[in-house]
Design a protein around this motif. Sequence first.
Motif, mmCIF file in Angstrom:
data_model
loop_
_atom_site.group_PDB
_atom_site.id
_atom_site.type_symbol
_atom_site.label_atom_id
_atom_site.label_comp_id
_atom_site.label_asym_id
_atom_site.label_seq_id
_atom_site.Cartn_x
_atom_site.Cartn_y
_atom_site.Cartn_z
ATOM 1 N N HIS A 154 0.797 -1.243 0.000
ATOM 2 C CA HIS A 154 0.000 0.000 0.000
ATOM 3 C C HIS A 154 0.833 1.299 0.000
ATOM 4 O O HIS A 154 0.827 2.030 0.999
ATOM 5 C CB HIS A 154 -0.985 0.023 1.164
ATOM 6 C CG HIS A 154 -0.484 -0.549 2.469
ATOM 7 N ND1 HIS A 154 0.606 -0.064 3.138
ATOM 8 C CD2 HIS A 154 -0.939 -1.571 3.229
ATOM 9 C CE1 HIS A 154 0.802 -0.755 4.247
ATOM 10 N NE2 HIS A 154 -0.120 -1.680 4.318
ATOM 11 N N ASP A 156 0.218 3.998 -1.314
ATOM 12 C CA ASP A 156 -0.678 5.161 -1.246
ATOM 13 C C ASP A 156 -1.395 5.256 0.095
ATOM 14 O O ASP A 156 -2.415 5.939 0.214
ATOM 15 C CB ASP A 156 -1.698 5.100 -2.385
ATOM 16 C CG ASP A 156 -2.333 3.720 -2.544
ATOM 17 O OD1 ASP A 156 -1.861 2.759 -1.898
ATOM 18 O OD2 ASP A 156 -3.303 3.605 -3.310
ATOM 19 N N LEU A 157 -0.835 4.619 1.121
ATOM 20 C CA LEU A 157 -1.434 4.655 2.462
ATOM 21 C C LEU A 157 -1.633 6.091 2.965
ATOM 22 O O LEU A 157 -2.553 6.369 3.749
ATOM 23 C CB LEU A 157 -0.525 3.878 3.431
ATOM 24 C CG LEU A 157 -0.990 3.691 4.868
ATOM 25 C CD1 LEU A 157 -2.318 2.940 4.932
ATOM 26 C CD2 LEU A 157 0.068 2.938 5.680
ATOM 27 N N GLY A 159 -2.982 8.362 1.675
ATOM 28 C CA GLY A 159 -4.313 8.852 1.317
ATOM 29 C C GLY A 159 -5.309 8.782 2.456
ATOM 30 O O GLY A 159 -6.390 9.362 2.376
ATOM 31 N N ASN A 160 -4.962 8.087 3.549
ATOM 32 C CA ASN A 160 -5.874 8.031 4.703
ATOM 33 C C ASN A 160 -5.916 9.360 5.444
ATOM 34 O O ASN A 160 -6.891 9.666 6.127
ATOM 35 C CB ASN A 160 -5.477 6.894 5.654
ATOM 36 C CG ASN A 160 -4.326 7.272 6.570
ATOM 37 O OD1 ASN A 160 -4.514 7.961 7.563
ATOM 38 N ND2 ASN A 160 -3.128 6.857 6.212
ATOM 39 N N THR A 169 0.916 15.872 -3.277
ATOM 40 C CA THR A 169 0.828 14.421 -3.479
ATOM 41 C C THR A 169 1.473 14.045 -4.812
ATOM 42 O O THR A 169 2.094 12.983 -4.924
ATOM 43 C CB THR A 169 -0.635 13.934 -3.466
ATOM 44 O OG1 THR A 169 -1.388 14.687 -4.419
ATOM 45 C CG2 THR A 169 -1.256 14.070 -2.093
ATOM 46 N N SER A 173 4.524 11.522 -4.950
ATOM 47 C CA SER A 173 4.309 10.313 -5.749
ATOM 48 C C SER A 173 5.331 10.228 -6.879
ATOM 49 O O SER A 173 5.797 9.135 -7.222
ATOM 50 C CB SER A 173 2.884 10.297 -6.313
ATOM 51 O OG SER A 173 1.947 10.361 -5.258
ATOM 52 N N GLY A 193 -7.629 -2.167 1.683
ATOM 53 C CA GLY A 193 -8.114 -0.796 1.572
ATOM 54 C C GLY A 193 -9.484 -0.727 0.915
ATOM 55 O O GLY A 193 -10.310 0.125 1.264
ATOM 56 N N TYR A 209 -7.232 4.120 0.711
ATOM 57 C CA TYR A 209 -6.333 3.553 -0.292
ATOM 58 C C TYR A 209 -7.007 2.272 -0.767
ATOM 59 O O TYR A 209 -7.805 1.736 0.003
ATOM 60 C CB TYR A 209 -4.949 3.283 0.323
ATOM 61 C CG TYR A 209 -4.955 2.285 1.457
ATOM 62 C CD1 TYR A 209 -4.666 0.930 1.250
ATOM 63 C CD2 TYR A 209 -5.294 2.660 2.759
ATOM 64 C CE1 TYR A 209 -4.707 0.014 2.293
ATOM 65 C CE2 TYR A 209 -5.328 1.739 3.795
ATOM 66 C CZ TYR A 209 -5.030 0.420 3.555
ATOM 67 O OH TYR A 209 -5.070 -0.488 4.575
ATOM 68 N N PRO A 210 -6.784 1.852 -1.954
ATOM 69 C CA PRO A 210 -6.058 2.497 -3.054
ATOM 70 C C PRO A 210 -6.699 3.839 -3.440
ATOM 71 O O PRO A 210 -7.912 3.954 -3.487
ATOM 72 C CB PRO A 210 -6.214 1.492 -4.215
ATOM 73 C CG PRO A 210 -6.676 0.206 -3.607
ATOM 74 C CD PRO A 210 -7.373 0.557 -2.341
ATOM 75 N N TRP A 211 -5.804 4.801 -3.739
ATOM 76 C CA TRP A 211 -6.241 6.148 -4.117
ATOM 77 C C TRP A 211 -6.062 6.257 -5.632
ATOM 78 O O TRP A 211 -4.938 6.203 -6.138
ATOM 79 C CB TRP A 211 -5.391 7.190 -3.378
ATOM 80 C CG TRP A 211 -5.981 8.560 -3.332
ATOM 81 C CD1 TRP A 211 -7.169 8.965 -3.883
ATOM 82 C CD2 TRP A 211 -5.423 9.706 -2.696
ATOM 83 N NE1 TRP A 211 -7.380 10.296 -3.612
ATOM 84 C CE2 TRP A 211 -6.336 10.778 -2.889
ATOM 85 C CE3 TRP A 211 -4.235 9.947 -1.980
ATOM 86 C CZ2 TRP A 211 -6.099 12.059 -2.404
ATOM 87 C CZ3 TRP A 211 -4.008 11.212 -1.485
ATOM 88 C CH2 TRP A 211 -4.928 12.261 -1.690
ATOM 89 N N TRP A 215 -2.713 5.820 -8.709
ATOM 90 C CA TRP A 215 -2.478 4.730 -9.669
ATOM 91 C C TRP A 215 -2.583 5.227 -11.101
ATOM 92 O O TRP A 215 -1.919 4.706 -11.999
ATOM 93 C CB TRP A 215 -3.417 3.566 -9.369
ATOM 94 C CG TRP A 215 -3.079 2.991 -8.033
ATOM 95 C CD1 TRP A 215 -3.767 3.135 -6.861
ATOM 96 C CD2 TRP A 215 -1.899 2.243 -7.705
ATOM 97 N NE1 TRP A 215 -3.096 2.522 -5.834
ATOM 98 C CE2 TRP A 215 -1.956 1.960 -6.321
ATOM 99 C CE3 TRP A 215 -0.801 1.783 -8.439
ATOM 100 C CZ2 TRP A 215 -0.951 1.229 -5.661
ATOM 101 C CZ3 TRP A 215 0.198 1.058 -7.785
ATOM 102 C CH2 TRP A 215 0.103 0.793 -6.417
#
Length: 264
Positions: A154, A156-157, A159-160, A169, A173, A193, A209-211, A215
């Motif tokens: 994960h 993109d964690l 994103g929480n 971001t 990223s 997620g 996530y997934p965000w 992706w």
Amino acid sequence: MTITKNYHTHTWRCKHASQDVSAYCQAAVDCGLTVLGISDHTALPDNRWSHIRMDIDELPLYCGVEDQAARDFPQLTVLKSAECEYADEYDSFFRDELLGELEFDYLVGAAHFFPMDGEWIGSYGGADTLRSLKAYANYFIKSMESGLFAFMAHPDLFGNSYLSWDENTIAASHDLFTAAAELNVPLEINGYGLRKPKIDTPAGRRCMYPWLPFWEMAADYKVTYIVNSDAHHPKDVNANLEEAASIGQQYALTMADLSYLELA
Ligand SMILES: [Zn+2]
Ligand SMILES: [Zn+2]
């Protein structure tokens, strides 16, 4: 797309999952998986963050039940693994003890915590500013650079807690994808997620996530992805694998092939 391999599962030992290795293996056989990686949150030599992991004393028995399951379920490839937070002081434990002496098949890297200003910050709730987002990304990259991890869970964690997709971001990223591509470390689209409660953000309700924009952006880099259920209960042993894969397909990402792990 039918996915028959899952490299990310937990057991009761981490204190927030249910049941043991054999129950996951039976569930995997019942639903037609061919490869099952058991990757509980690793023990750490100093028992840091013990509220979400086994103690170091429990490690021999954890290895024992994994090795036993591999013998008990010959129709399934059972892989011995652990989900690990990288730190310099754990490098030789991961490398020499887990991958070395104890013959783990692979390790999963994850950033449930990240260091900032000499302190460890929890990624749940803690990646909510530009500074912490940068610290998260730098730590994530350092983890990949260790060369210890077959893939990273994960990514993109963040994103929480960082709620809006914006220039920050995108910058974080960019750094993460650039390093993942260079180091050839697969990134995980995480099925857990997809099962967790959604969060409300200025742009609407979404998974922590997934965000998706993460992706979508991944498509601009030479990164590969893997999908896992991150099961914390045997009933979820193959949960959300196809849904996670459909995200990769949606953005025409390349799925990583981890079958080399089965040959070890
Ligand atoms: Zn967990
Ligand atoms: Zn996990």
